[in-house]
Design a protein around this motif. Structure first.
Motif, PDB file in Angstrom:
ATOM      1  N   TRP A 130       0.883  -1.045   0.306  1.00  9.13           N
ATOM      2  CA  TRP A 130      -0.140   0.389  -0.348  1.00  9.13           C
ATOM      3  C   TRP A 130       0.987   1.139  -0.041  1.00  9.13           C
ATOM      4  N   GLN A 135      -1.783   6.569  -2.539  1.00 13.43           N
ATOM      5  CA  GLN A 135      -3.346   5.910  -2.158  1.00 13.43           C
ATOM      6  C   GLN A 135      -3.471   4.907  -2.535  1.00 13.43           C
ATOM      7  N   ARG A 223      -7.082   0.768  -5.376  1.00 13.80           N
ATOM      8  CA  ARG A 223      -7.672   0.150  -4.487  1.00 13.80           C
ATOM      9  C   ARG A 223      -8.665  -1.254  -5.082  1.00 13.80           C
ATOM     10  N   GLU A 224      -9.402  -0.889  -6.213  1.00 12.53           N
ATOM     11  CA  GLU A 224     -10.636  -1.562  -6.211  1.00 12.53           C
ATOM     12  C   GLU A 224      -9.277  -2.893  -7.540  1.00 12.53           C
ATOM     13  N   GLY A 228     -12.541  -8.394  -3.458  1.00 12.50           N
ATOM     14  CA  GLY A 228     -12.785  -7.556  -2.026  1.00 12.50           C
ATOM     15  C   GLY A 228     -13.965  -9.036  -1.510  1.00 12.50           C
ATOM     16  N   SER A 232     -10.906  -5.959   2.084  1.00 14.04           N
ATOM     17  CA  SER A 232     -10.829  -4.513   1.686  1.00 14.04           C
ATOM     18  C   SER A 232      -9.931  -3.383   2.766  1.00 14.04           C
ATOM     19  N   VAL A 233      -9.277  -2.951   1.867  1.00 10.81           N
ATOM     20  CA  VAL A 233      -8.425  -1.337   2.714  1.00 10.81           C
ATOM     21  C   VAL A 233      -9.212  -0.284   1.681  1.00 10.81           C
ATOM     22  N   ASP A 234      -9.525   0.880   2.680  1.00  9.70           N
ATOM     23  CA  ASP A 234     -10.100   1.676   2.392  1.00  9.70           C
ATOM     24  C   ASP A 234      -8.678   2.715   2.247  1.00  9.70           C
ATOM     25  N   ALA A 235      -9.366   4.209   1.765  1.00  9.30           N
ATOM     26  CA  ALA A 235      -9.002   4.956   1.675  1.00  9.30           C
ATOM     27  C   ALA A 235      -7.423   5.383   2.644  1.00  9.30           C
ATOM     28  N   ASP A 236      -7.592   5.224   3.663  1.00 10.66           N
ATOM     29  CA  ASP A 236      -6.725   5.574   4.209  1.00 10.66           C
ATOM     30  C   ASP A 236      -5.085   4.020   4.784  1.00 10.66           C
ATOM     31  N   ARG A 238      -6.567   1.077   5.615  1.00 13.11           N
ATOM     32  CA  ARG A 238      -6.776   0.534   6.882  1.00 13.11           C
ATOM     33  C   ARG A 238      -7.674  -0.502   6.246  1.00 13.11           C
ATOM     34  N   SER A 240      -8.892  -4.641   6.207  1.00 14.07           N
ATOM     35  CA  SER A 240     -10.282  -5.148   7.219  1.00 14.07           C
ATOM     36  C   SER A 240     -10.182  -6.606   6.301  1.00 14.07           C
TER      37      SER A 240
END
Length: 540
Positions: A130, A135, A223-224, A228, A232-236, A238, A240
């Motif tokens: 990442w 981002q 990110r896509e 998923g 998943s990975v969020d915009a920051d 993180r 999960s």
């Protein structure tokens, strides 16, 4: 599929007439035609909307394998890449990319194996990290050993790759994940920046499959790109996941490797039927003695013994394939962990050993004509070599089936009834008596052949195809050559051989070998007739 085989696109002579690159392009065009006619696509896999067509799809893959196994493997490479997306993508991703996979708007490549690891996927080195500043993800091949290798379709055609890599965020290895990676803007175009396409040629077979490799250097991915369904990975940045740890993610990442193991078995069964048929046809006219007491190879008892053996093994492969397909259809929705499916398809996968036995025997039984490329058998033998390590190394598969036999102990509470069941129980009891429950490679090979024969007998009981005497001969052949068991002699005669020849006869469109009748003598020497020579008169 039979109608397609009659079209000019599927003219088998092109294999020998075209330059390799054009032959590769032709194979992609043939694959697209098969998809266009709705004969194969990912929606026919078990667990997909058209799973009722799964058996039909396996039949088509079998026919393509007898026609040209490079075509089967090319289709399989697209299918298993699509399966990775459908199994690991989020619902939104599956919906977005569904048509480009099932209708082949894009050609996919399955970027899984690394040159330094082979089937040892647990130790893959490819990383996706990442990048907080931008981002986005960055895909890298950190070492030579991490280069993706043996990737079908990637050399020229593939525009999308499904890449298995380690996800790394802030230096933490979060385990195996799948990523959708654009490779080219268009088929046969240059690779995108940061992607270097490697060649795996010269290969030992399946020449028309565009097998290659890939090195990734700082390839930016949105990110896509991360599949998923589970993570998943969020915009920051993180992360999960519904899966608790990296070990669980690895196991989940390879659960897709089940159904595609059937395709080499389907193809191998049809290829062996074709080879046995060609051998039978050749033997019917190949003379061992001329007139007036003419004899052919089919009049020779020792030859009949060899021919009957390859027919019995071809029959065994047909029954094994049907048994595996039946088991997958029956149990897919009641085996969510795919443990039973893995053992079943691994057992069937090891049938590729039997395929090579049949093809090698047929090539020898046709003498020098068996070595001629136009006569199909030697080409089949060369192409099918790949299957002993494709979709899993056969030896590793046999070890896993052996370990399953020890852990499940199927006959702890019931008495084995058939020969293969008794062989399995005796082996397991012997292994349990050893320190650490160890077994040898040879033991595991015997065990997996016992499992094969058990499936074959169950399939015969469910849907008999041959008289019991023929099945008894099949069991005796396995006992002698695969199970290390005492056996009765197998008596071959023309009646049984002609019966199996009719039962196992391939589609006429698959039979192109000149040697099936004696006109091959003219066809393969016709160029000499254009040469004239004046012979001197004797004595002058």
């Amino acid at each position: 599929m039979r109608d397609l085989l009659q079209e000019d696109l599927f003219d088998p002579r092109q294999r020998h007439d075209l330059p390799l690159r054009e032959y590769m392009d032709l194979t992609i065009d043939r694959m697209k035609a098969i998809f266009r006619h709705g004969l194969v696509d990912n929606d026919m896999w078990m667990g997909r909307p058209q799973e009722h067509a799964f058996r039909s799809m396996c039949d088509v893959m079998g026919l393509t394998g007898a026609f040209d196994f490079a075509l089967t493997s090319t289709i399989t490479d697209h299918l298993i890449a699509g399966s990775a997306l459908f199994n690991h993508g989020s619902p939104e991703q599956v919906d977005r990319y569904h048509d480009e996979i099932t209708q082949m708007h894009e050609v996919y490549a399955f970027c899984c194996t690394e040159i330094g690891g082979g089937t040892n996927l647990r130790e893959i080195r490819t990383t996706v990290s990442w990048n907080h500043a931008e981002q986005c993800f960055t895909l890298d091949t950190p070492t030579d050993a991490a280069c993706k290798f043996w990737i079908g379709n990637i050399k020229h055609a593939a525009t999308v790759g499904m890449v298995l890599a380690r996800l790394v965020i802030d230096g933490e290895d979060l385990g195996h994940h799948w990523f959708r990676v654009p490779l080219r803007n268009e088929e046969n175009g240059p690779a995108l920046p940061g992607i270097t396409i490697l060649s795996c040629d010269p290969k030992g077979g399946i020449q028309a499959n565009q097998v290659g490799g890939a090195r990734f250097t700082g390839v930016r991915l949105p990110r896509e790109a991360l599949m998923g369904r589970y993570s998943s990975v969020d915009a920051d940045g993180r992360f999960s996941s519904t899966l608790p740890d990296a070990g669980t993610r690895f196991v989940k990442s390879i659960e897709t490797f089940v159904q595609e193991r059937i395709f080499p078995l389907s193809a191998g069964a049809r290829a062996c039927e074709l080879a046995a048929h060609l051998t039978w046809r050749f033997a019917a006219h190949r003379e061992t003695r001329g007139a007036p007491r003419r004899r052919t190879l089919l009049d020779e008892p020792l030859y009949l013994e060899r021919l009957y053996q390859v027919q019995l093994r071809s029959l065994a492969l047909r029954l094994l394939e049907r048994a595996v397909v039946r088991g997958v259809e029956r149990d897919w929705h009641t085996d969510p962990g795919r443990k039973n499916m893995h053992v079943l398809t691994a057992t069937g996968k090891c049938g590729s050993w039997l395929v090579l036995d049949v093809l090698a025997a047929c090539r020898e039984m046709c003498g020098s004509q068996g070595f001629h490329g136009l006569n199909q058998i030697v080409t089949l033998r060369t192409d099918f070599e790949v299957n002993v390590t494709f979709a899993g190394d056969n030896s590793v598969m046999a070890y896993q089936v052996a370990r399953n036999a020890m852990s499940s102990d199927r006959f702890a509470t019931r008495t084995p009834v058939t020969l293969p069941q008794r062989v399995e129980k005796d082996l397991v009891d012997t292994w349990r008596g050893r320190q650490g429950g160890s077994f040898s490679h040879a033991d595991a090979v015997v065990l997996v052949h016992a499992r094969m024969l058990d499936l074959i007998l169950a399939e015969h009981d469910a849907e008999p195809m041959v008289p019991q005497q023929v099945m008894d001969d099949l069991v005796a052949d396995f006992a002698a050559h695969k199970l290390r068991e005492p056996h009765r002699p197998v008596a071959a005669d023309r009646e049984k051989i002609d019966f199996l020849a009719e039962l196992l006869a391939p589609l006429p469109e698959l039979v192109t070998a000149p040697m099936v009748d004696d006109s091959y003598l003219t066809e393969l020497t016709s160029s000499a007739r254009s040469v004239s020579m004046t012979l001197p008169v004797q004595g002058r």
